[in-house]
Design an enzyme around this catalytic site. Structure first.
Site, PDB file in Angstrom:
ATOM      1  N   LYS A  97       0.827  -1.040  -0.200  1.00 36.48           N
ATOM      2  CA  LYS A  97      -0.008  -0.026   0.022  1.00 36.48           C
ATOM      3  C   LYS A  97       0.851   1.246  -0.143  1.00 36.48           C
ATOM      4  CE  LYS A  97      -3.842   1.837   2.972  1.00 36.48           C
ATOM      5  NZ  LYS A  97      -4.631   1.695   3.918  1.00 36.48           N
ATOM      6  N   SER A 113      -9.457   1.748   3.049  1.00 35.16           N
ATOM      7  CA  SER A 113      -8.735   2.471   2.283  1.00 35.16           C
ATOM      8  C   SER A 113      -7.632   1.601   1.413  1.00 35.16           C
ATOM      9  CB  SER A 113      -7.925   3.758   2.817  1.00 35.16           C
ATOM     10  OG  SER A 113      -7.049   3.055   3.997  1.00 35.16           O
ATOM     11  N   SER A 144      -9.476  -0.445   7.528  1.00 36.53           N
ATOM     12  CA  SER A 144      -8.982  -0.283   6.020  1.00 36.53           C
ATOM     13  C   SER A 144      -8.216  -1.652   5.598  1.00 36.53           C
ATOM     14  CB  SER A 144      -7.979   0.898   5.990  1.00 36.53           C
ATOM     15  OG  SER A 144      -8.805   1.918   6.019  1.00 36.53           O
TER      16      SER A 144
END
Ligand SMILES: [Mg+2]
Ligand SMILES: [Zn+2]
Lengths: 99, 500, 517
Positions: free
Chosen positions: C87, C162, C186
């Site tokens: 990420k 996210s 997330s």
């Protein structure tokens, strides 16, 4: 609980160094008021003698020894700078005095 | 810059009572920074002592320096503070280019040390300065203002930032308001900072060099009408960076505020700047709105819980503190409080103590350091400790006098040569033949030559004019270039003139 | 299911455990594995939008290095040559890191996050950095400043957030696994809505050093994978004490891979499972999809079949989790994001010689941050400001204590009597259509309803697939006491094995045909 006015949002934006546009101010004031209404529910909790939790890990006294470790090479330090001069970070003229 | 109207200082305290308060920042002398391993060495090339942590790069995290926490606790212990059994760091949020993270990691409502006091003496009177708190935080970077005439922020075209200093551990010592000092308020303020500086120095946790900024003072002053129950509005004068300036800043603000109050004006709560050159203060640029620091507990650092053992260990490691040392030495040397203050103010305490330790009598040691050496330091415009003579050498010099090898006059010549780098006193005496002459052949010859050379004087003496002998003594001293002992010469002359 | 015997087929369909054995026996090279994934990225990512940055040359060079080392007979770790996606919140030395924000566009960090460093040291091959909601603020990845990411199950739907770039990459077979971060859900929610396993570790058990902070007291990095075993493998690779993170727990991780293997044997007898009433139980079903509740109920029934003792457990303070979270996280974020001031790195706007520093800072932040980030900064600034701190931030921190107490009570403290794990839906709904909630922050925030309590209490929680509703994946959340992450893996693995056996294949095998075909 209080409501967030357009003026409040303007003040908060200044405190947070956000140059919000007039349009954004209107949108944010409305949205934040709704959000604030929702989060204000924390006020309903009976927490008179409940201690606040700031850290969920039960740790104390986490220290490092006073030992020097290598710093970054200066070219790497300044590589990401939007502006640099004389081996320092260059910033526009400062009006506000030190806090 | 506007010229403030000022009231004569002596007049201020006839109408007003000052209340002072001091916030002192001490940069600790740890090897590494507060939250990262970067070096703290003073004077390095810009931005060479920085890393992701002290530059506040995204993702970086702080880890607290144990030695800095220990040093803060020691300062607290030296001031008689309570050490918090549990406390936290807090974030002080504000934007400024010299704080890399957009907040300063500091302490807010949970400082490491709470309370305590420091007694200072001014003109033989003791004033107690109560300590509010001692907390640990991190220093900021340094801004260099470019363009404009003064190098100051006003009128600068842009600024340059060096983060070498950012993140150096900083201890903040805050006093409670100090009322009751009256006209001595400026001196009390100075004495407090002086004493605090000595304590920190004695602890060995900082070099407390005000000129390098490792000790910095903010001075709060307010005036209230004499006898009034409530204190007046205070101003905070920032960056007062020498002991003398502390005194001057308080004096100036008292005079300025008094004039304003006399005129029926009000004091505005504001930040003011001290100007070294003029000894005046001026208002800082007022902000549009009050700063709201939005303090909250720093989630990236866990609480500090100093346990009793750790505190006891740090307490046991405390050195003798300056006040205790002064009273011990005063007793050992049998001197008055005033003499002790004098010695301390001259910066001679340690030198005298070492000189005594090297074998001199306390009286001799004080005499040399406060007499001849103080004069020479004064002439050279330097500190006593900077003179090119060691306490051991002074002790040796005193010893040479005591054993009669040299007299006071010779000793001064010897001292000149020691200061000039010619070596220890005994070596100088030897090399230059500066020892006092005993009843040596050389001296006998000089005495006899003086008698032979002045028959008229001899006749006068023999006829009863004893004072005429002085001329003969003078002649001998002259030929021996001061090396002879005058009393010895007189005795030798008397013996010979009467027997002849 | 693919086996090493089918090497001629697509290497991207293998799970990591299978890739490991193929690599170690020399059946395939790291370069082949890496190239297969790069090809898949080249083919599919234009429409998925999972990655923000891919450097094929660097990835292939790293893979070639592993192959060379293996050929030279060097000691290689078990993960050497396995590709991984990070990420974009994870700081990577010399590799662009943006946290999904324009304010960091072009920034190449001078250091590695601990998580990135550990994966590098293990010999994994960095495929690229995955898309995310800007500064991890969001549940749909629509708040990315660069582009939205799409759900491989339905390209018109969100992949969760996210960590939506990571979920889309792994579910879409553009990476065998990925690192996500979880502040309020997330990792778990995007895993749930894309049919993956995602685990939020116990707070303090995976280093936060080098994760671009959103909310420091909540953020944790964790694994996102296609199987429970893979998730455990990745978790073990990144976890454990780190002296650079003061909140890192100095204790060994429990055996996660072992727990996953134990769970896969399918015996949960003696395990006490609590179903949280306040998270989709009776009287608390408003806003939950009926299909979601059905799939979760079926999964709970399956746990009973596997021998677990299941009972409802009430955690009354969980009702306040959303309110507490949306005060605490924005407050911390308002402070964490103050460093983005255009002075030392990143974007600077308006420095034309006439503007002063404050103006330049404000313009930079105005243009560099997206609307959701600004909303949260303003909310957090408000919650911390003088006069409001006690009513908002202070009160929220106290609610946090109540939530932690609910967990403690449910687990029964040290004397037993409580349950071993708590379960709930991971997300109240399946993936919603892109754009459906962008103008309604409250609806968006409701996506985190079930994941927030574990975040606020710092306890571990895993999301494991439990079937489809309306053709879209549903996740079951399994929460355990702090440091008992192994329980999450054990229960999840048991459920995964039982479901796979019942349906005869993995859930992801039902993923609509990849476009690569
Ligand atoms: Mg301070
Ligand atoms: Zn540093």
């Amino acid at each position: 609980m209080s409501n967030l006015s357009r003026t409040d949002v303007e003040h908060l934006a200044r405190l947070a160094r956000l140059a919000v546009t007039d349009e954004e101010l209107d949108v944010f004031a409305g949205q934040l008021d709704v959000v604030l209404g929702a989060v204000a529910r924390v006020g309903e909790a009976a927490v008179a003698d409940v201690p606040p939790t700031s850290h969920v890990v039960p740790l104390t006294n986490v220290f490092r020894p006073d030992v020097v470790t290598p710093s970054l090479p200066r070219d790497q330090v300044l590589a990401g700078a939007p502006a640099a001069e004389d081996d320092r970070f260059r910033v526009p003229r400062i009006l506000q005095e030190e806090a | 810059m506007t010229t403030d109207r000022l009231v004569e200082f002596d007049e201020v305290t006839t109408r007003y009572e000052p209340v002072i308060g001091l916030e002192t920042h001490v940069e600790l002398g740890t090897a590494s920074k507060m939250f990262c391993g970067c070096s703290t060495t003073f004077g390095a090339e810009p931005n060479t002592q920085t890393c992701p942590v002290c530059l506040g790069l995204p993702g970086s995290l702080p880890v607290a320096n144990e030695a800095a926490v220990a040093a803060t606790i020691q300062i607290g212990l030296a001031l008689g503070s309570e050490i918090a059994p549990w406390c936290r760091f807090a974030r002080k949020n504000y934007f400024y280019p010299d704080i890399p993270k957009g907040f300063q990691t500091s302490q807010y409502d949970e400082p490491l040390c709470v309370g305590g006091h420091l007694d200072v003496e001014v003109d033989g009177e003791t004033y107690r300065v109560e300590i509010e708190r001692v907390h640990l935080e991190e220093d900021t970077g340094k801004n260099l203002h470019v363009g404009g005439a003064t190098g100051r922020i006003h009128g600068a075209d842009h600024s340059l930032v060096d983060y070498n200093r950012a993140g150096i551990p900083l201890v903040e010592i805050v006093t409670r308001p100090v009322p009751g000092a009256g006209a001595r308020a400026p001196e009390v303020a100075r004495a407090y900072v002086t004493e605090l500086r000595e304590i920190v120095q004695a602890l060995g946790v900082s070099d407390v060099r005000m000129e390098q900024g490792s000790l910095r003072c903010d001075v709060n002053i307010s005036l209230n009408p004499a006898g009034a129950a409530e204190w007046g509005t205070r101003t905070e004068t920032k960056n007062v960076n020498s002991l003398r300036s502390v005194e001057r800043a308080v004096r100036y603000e008292m005079r300025r505020q008094a004039a304003r109050l006399d005129d029926g004006g009000r004091i505005v709560q504001e930040t003011r700047h001290f100007h070294e050159d003029t000894g005046s203060t001026s208002a800082g640029r007022s902000k549009e709105e009050a700063t709201d620091y939005r303090y909250f507990p720093e989630p990236d650092l866990v609480p500090i819980a100093a346990d009793a053992d750790w505190i006891a260990g740090l307490k046991a490691g405390l050195p003798e503190l300056p006040a205790a040392r002064r009273s011990r030495l005063q007793q050992e040397w049998g001197i008055s409080g005033n003499e002790m203050t004098w010695l301390a103010n001259a910066g001679a305490l340690g030198l005298v103590e070492e000189t005594v330790a090297a074998g001199a009598s306390p009286t001799d040691a004080r005499k040399w350091w406060l007499g001849d050496l103080a004069r020479r330091a004064n002439e050279a415009g330097s500190e006593l400790a900077e003179l090119a003579v060691t306490p051991a050498q002074v002790a040796e010099l005193a010893g040479l006098i005591a054993e009669g090898t040299i007299n006071d006059k010779l000793a001064r010549q010897v001292l000149d040569r020691v200061l000039a780098g010619e070596g220890d006193p005994a070596k100088v005496v030897e090399a230059q033949g500066l020892a006092v002459l005993g009843e040596s052949d050389e001296l006998v010859a000089a005495v006899e030559a003086a008698i032979a050379g002045a028959p008229d004087v001899v006749a006068k003496v023999q006829s009863g004019k004893v004072q005429a002998l002085g001329a003969l003594v003078g002649a001998v001293m002259k030929t021996t270039r001061g090396k002879a002992d005058a009393a010895t010469v007189r005795r030798m002359l008397e013996e010979r003139v009467h027997t002849s | 299911m693919s086996t090493p015997g089918a090497m001629s087929t697509d290497l991207t369909t293998l799970d990591v455990a299978a890739l490991q054995s193929a690599l170690s026996t020399g059946e395939v090279s790291a370069v082949e594995v890496t190239r297969a994934h790069l090809d898949r990225i080249a083919a599919d990512d234009a429409r998925l939008g999972a990655y923000l940055h891919v450097d094929p040359d660097a990835a292939l060079a790293a893979a070639a290095e592993v192959d060379r080392a293996r050929a030279a007979g060097g000691e290689l770790g078990p993960l050497a040559g396995i590709p991984v996606a990070l990420k974009d919140v994870v700081v990577t030395e010399g590799v662009p890191t943006t946290s999904g924000s324009k304010i960091l566009e072009g920034w190449r960090p001078p250091y590695d996050a601990t998580v990135a460093g550990r994966l590098k040291a293990a010999g994994t091959v960095l495929l690229g950095k995955t898309n995310m909601d800007e500064f991890a603020m969001g549940s749909s990845t629509e708040n990315s400043a660069y582009r939205p990411t799409r759900n491989p199950w339905d390209l018109d739907r969100i992949p969760g957030g996210s960590s939506g770039g990571s979920s889309a990459a792994v579910a879409g077979h553009l990476a065998p696994w990925a690192i996500g971060t979880d502040t309020g859900g997330s990792i778990r929610q995007p895993a749930a809505v894309t049919g993956l396993v995602g685990h939020k570790p116990t707070y303090g058990s995976v280093s936060r050093y080098g994760l671009i902070a959103f909310s420091s007291s909540l953020d944790q990095a964790g694994p996102m994978a296609r199987t429970v075993l893979d998730a455990a493998l990745l978790h073990e690779a990144i976890g454990g004490h780190d002296p650079r993170d003061s909140t890192s727990i100095d204790a060994p991780l429990p055996g996660l891979v072992a727990a996953a293997r134990q769970g896969a044997r399918g015996d949960l007898s003696g395990l006490k499972v609590g179903v949280v009433t306040e998270l989709g139980g009776d009287g608390h079903q408003e806003g939950y999809g009926a299909g979601v509740l059905e799939r979760v109920a079926a999964a709970v029934a399956l746990l009973t079949e596997l021998g677990a003792e299941v009972r409802p457990v009430s955690c009354p303070s969980f009702d306040l989790a959303l309110a507490a979270y949306y005060l605490i996280a924005p407050s911390e974020a308002s402070s964490n994001l103050a460093r983005f001031d255009g002075v030392r790195f990143g974007l600077r706007v308006g420095d034309d010689g006439s503007a002063d520093l404050d103006e330049v800072m404000a313009l930079t932040r105005e243009q560099g941050f997206g609307p959701e980030v600004k909303r949260r900064i303003i909310l957090g600034t408000y919650a911390l400001s003088s006069g409001y701190y006690e009513a908002y931030y202070g009160q929220a921190q106290k609610v946090r204590t109540l939530i932690t107490r609910d967990f403690t009570a449910a687990y029964g403290g040290a004397d037993g009597g409580g349950v071993d794990v708590l379960v709930s839906p991971t997300s109240p709904t399946v993936a919603w259509p892109i754009g459906a909630r962008v103008d309604d922050p409250i609806a968006m925030y409701a996506a985190d309803l079930c994941t927030l309590p574990a975040s606020l209490a710092g306890v571990p929680a895993i999301s494991v697939p439990c079937g489809l509703s309306e053709g879209l994946p549903v996740g079951l959340q399994v929460m355990a006491p702090a440091l008992a992450d192994d329980r999450c893996y054990r229960v999840a693995a048991a459920l995964e094995a039982a479901q796979d056996a019942a349906r005869g294949h993995r859930l992801l095998d039902e993923l609509p045909t990849p476009a690569a075909a």
